[in-house]
Design a protein around this motif. Structure first.
Motif, PDB file in Angstrom:
ATOM      1  N   ALA A 287       0.859  -1.181   0.000  1.00  0.00           N
ATOM      2  CA  ALA A 287       0.000   0.000   0.000  1.00  0.00           C
ATOM      3  C   ALA A 287       0.888   1.221   0.000  1.00  0.00           C
ATOM      4  O   ALA A 287       1.726   1.386   0.875  1.00  0.00           O
ATOM      5  N   PHE A 288       0.758   2.036  -1.009  1.00  0.00           N
ATOM      6  CA  PHE A 288       1.484   3.298  -1.006  1.00  0.00           C
ATOM      7  C   PHE A 288       0.764   4.299  -1.882  1.00  0.00           C
ATOM      8  O   PHE A 288      -0.223   3.972  -2.549  1.00  0.00           O
TER       9      PHE A 288
ATOM     10  N   PRO B 143      -6.406   3.746   1.910  1.00  0.00           N
ATOM     11  CA  PRO B 143      -6.029   2.339   1.753  1.00  0.00           C
ATOM     12  C   PRO B 143      -6.934   1.388   2.550  1.00  0.00           C
ATOM     13  O   PRO B 143      -7.174   0.258   2.118  1.00  0.00           O
ATOM     14  N   GLN B 144      -7.462   1.858   3.681  1.00  0.00           N
ATOM     15  CA  GLN B 144      -8.353   1.013   4.482  1.00  0.00           C
ATOM     16  C   GLN B 144      -9.605   0.654   3.680  1.00  0.00           C
ATOM     17  O   GLN B 144     -10.069  -0.485   3.705  1.00  0.00           O
TER      18      GLN B 144
ATOM     19  N   TYR C 267      -2.225   3.180  -4.210  1.00  0.00           N
ATOM     20  CA  TYR C 267      -2.028   1.895  -4.864  1.00  0.00           C
ATOM     21  C   TYR C 267      -2.073   0.851  -3.769  1.00  0.00           C
ATOM     22  O   TYR C 267      -1.282   0.880  -2.836  1.00  0.00           O
ATOM     23  N   PHE C 268      -3.039  -0.036  -3.854  1.00  0.00           N
ATOM     24  CA  PHE C 268      -3.183  -1.058  -2.820  1.00  0.00           C
ATOM     25  C   PHE C 268      -3.243  -2.423  -3.483  1.00  0.00           C
ATOM     26  O   PHE C 268      -4.007  -2.628  -4.417  1.00  0.00           O
TER      27      PHE C 268
ATOM     28  N   ASN D 109      -8.720  -1.781   0.977  1.00  0.00           N
ATOM     29  CA  ASN D 109      -8.588  -3.121   1.553  1.00  0.00           C
ATOM     30  C   ASN D 109      -9.960  -3.761   1.741  1.00  0.00           C
ATOM     31  O   ASN D 109     -10.176  -4.928   1.412  1.00  0.00           O
TER      32      ASN D 109
END
Lengths: 318, 207
Positions: free
Chosen positions: A277-278, A303-304, A285-286, A307
């Motif tokens: 993840a970044f 990102p959460q 981008y995950f 996900n």
């Protein structure tokens, strides 16, 4: 004494909620004015997109109404250049290394979401609009509006509209801690009676050929997201090959009108990457592995949330 | 009870007077006349000086009395009584000077500390061989910063080739994402049924 406090707090609360409703209606009114201004005025703006710790991209954005035709031109000023021209509902892209092409669309996919600029009421399923206060941006008096994700699953925004013309002058994308992730800042704006000269000279007859898609339904995959943030929908699905590597992917495009999110499902290759993840610019981008699959999500979302979407993917048999 | 309150009040006034917050002639008169207040005045000063670490090396606790005594003697004996140097009125001048020197010393040492610290911070960063700043994070692409997701792991990349491969894969996905965003209107139309053929080389432009 107690009854007095009770009565006072009751009045205070009802006044506050009434103010909220007012603020919401006023904010929508402002956005309605903006949408109107974006489509009817002749304007010439310079703007930059800033990503803290990242890049600065300067653009020039011109719009005009000429003989009932709307002409819009967005031009990237740094590097090899990228130009997008819209004449009514045909948008043409001129980019280096890629043959010029046109598509049918009523808006340019530019620095600010076309849905926000032209049809803000379509965003109310996902976002709340709150009128905040006045301040000065790009040398002009502005009204600030906060755009808040209803279910807190997406980033928030602050939008500043010119008090005189209702044109947008600044848009900040903020994470939940209020840290700025991306800024679109208009640095100069000119609103004119007649459309800018170069717009009048656009050779409407010689625009690149309009590209028309084939139905992708024939080889569609059966991946579905079991959970999506409020107001986010699946826009399209297909199976295609990636540029550069040519790897085949099962693809889903999700959108809530303000942000577009790509979901890629691929078999795990020989190189396992685990979870990554970044942030690239303002895009997250995950990537994660679920069983024998790599699920990758790209878009301007926390990102959460990415996900959660990735973990919710299921195969549905129609 | 009244007297207790009165003296309480006076002590408070005295304290305020010492802090420079309360100054009227009555109080000054009272302090110079009332022995108890007088004593308090001295003790407060001593306490303050101790707390502030301003005590002179030689403590003369009863300066005021000795000064008064010296003054009393002065008209009679025309030459000052030099039997004890502490009794000289001059001492009253020396003590503030000692104080000032002490304060100066503190100020000077703070300044030195600041200058020293600034020099420390401004030391040029030593460049370690092999660390040119490019090996940042997962080393995937310039300008990428890891986001704060707890599960995020830095995956050790076995070799340069694998790193490049990974970079290529990630780039491919990012480029594709931007292309898809651009093409979405096109796709949406196709789902609504306005459909014809598409030249494949235009859908996936060559990089």
């Amino acid at each position: 004494m107690k009854w007095l406090i009770g009565a006072l707090s009751f009045f205070y609360i009802s006044a506050a909620s009434a103010a909220d409703v007012d603020s919401e209606t006023d904010a929508r009114q402002w956005l309605g004015n903006m949408a109107q201004a974006m489509q009817s005025l002749n304007y010439d703006m310079s703007l930059v997109i800033l990503q803290p710790g990242g890049t600065v991209e300067p653009y020039r954005w011109r719009h005009g109404v000429i003989d009932g035709k709307t002409v819009e031109h967005l031009s990237m000023l740094n590097g090899p250049g990228r130009d997008v021209v819209r004449v009514d509902n045909v948008v043409s892209y001129f980019e280096p290394n890629v043959p010029a092409f046109s598509i049918h669309s009523t808006s340019i996919n530019g620095p600010i979401s076309g849905t926000l600029l032209r049809n803000p009421s379509a965003l109310t399923a996902s976002y709340d609009f709150v009128l905040v206060g006045r301040s000065r941006v790009a040398g002009r008096a502005t009204q600030q509006i906060r755009i808040i994700s209803r279910d807190k699953s997406r980033y928030g925004y602050s939008l500043w509209l010119d008090q005189e013309t209702s044109l947008p002058l600044k848009l900040d994308m903020l994470d939940s801690q209020g840290k700025v992730l991306e800024q679109v800042q208009i640095t100069s704006v000119a609103v004119t009676v007649n459309a800018e000269e170069s717009l009048q000279n656009v050779d409407v007859a010689n625009l690149p050929e309009v590209l028309i898609a084939n139905p992708a339904a024939a080889n569609a995959h059966r991946w579905y997201a079991g959970w999506l943030p409020d107001g986010m929908e699946e826009i399209m699905r297909d199976r295609h090959r990636l540029p550069v590597t040519g790897a085949p992917v099962d693809y889903l495009l999700l959108s809530d009108g303000l942000i577009d999110v790509s979901v890629y499902v691929q078999p795990v290759g020989d190189a396992t990457t685990g979870e990554q993840a970044f942030r690239v610019g303002s895009d997250t981008y995950f990537s994660t592995q679920i069983g024998q699959l790599t699920v990758t999500i790209v878009g301007k979302l926390p990102p959460q949330t990415a996900n959660r979407i990735a973990q919710s993917l299921v195969v549905k048999v129609p | 009870m009244e007297r207790v309150n009165m003296s309480q009040q006076k002590h408070e006034q005295l304290s305020a007077f010492m802090d420079g917050e309360h100054a009227d002639q009555d109080l000054i008169k009272q302090i110079s006349q009332d022995g108890a207040l007088h004593g308090n005045w001295q003790r407060y000063h001593l306490v303050r000086a101790t707390l502030r670490n301003e005590l002179p090396p030689q403590i003369q606790l009863d300066i005021a009395t000795s000064v008064a005594a010296a003054l009393e003697h002065e008209p009679v004996i025309l030459a000052p009584n030099k039997s004890r140097w502490q009794q000289l009125p001059l001492v009253g001048n020396v003590i503030p000077m000692v104080k000032n020197v002490g304060q100066l010393a503190i100020a000077a040492s703070v300044a030195v500390a600041v200058v020293f610290a600034v020099q420390q911070y401004n030391q040029p960063v030593e460049i370690q061989p092999g660390n040119d700043g490019l090996g940042f994070g997962m080393g995937v692409q310039g300008g990428m910063s890891p986001v704060s997701l707890e599960q995020t792991q830095t995956v050790p990349v076995a070799n340069q080739y694998e790193l490049l491969e990974q970079r290529r894969r990630i780039n491919a996905l990012l480029i594709d994402h931007h292309q898809q965003m651009r093409l979405k209107q096109l796709q949406m139309q196709s789902q609504q049924g306005e459909v014809v053929e598409l030249e494949p080389e235009q859908e996936t432009p060559q990089q």
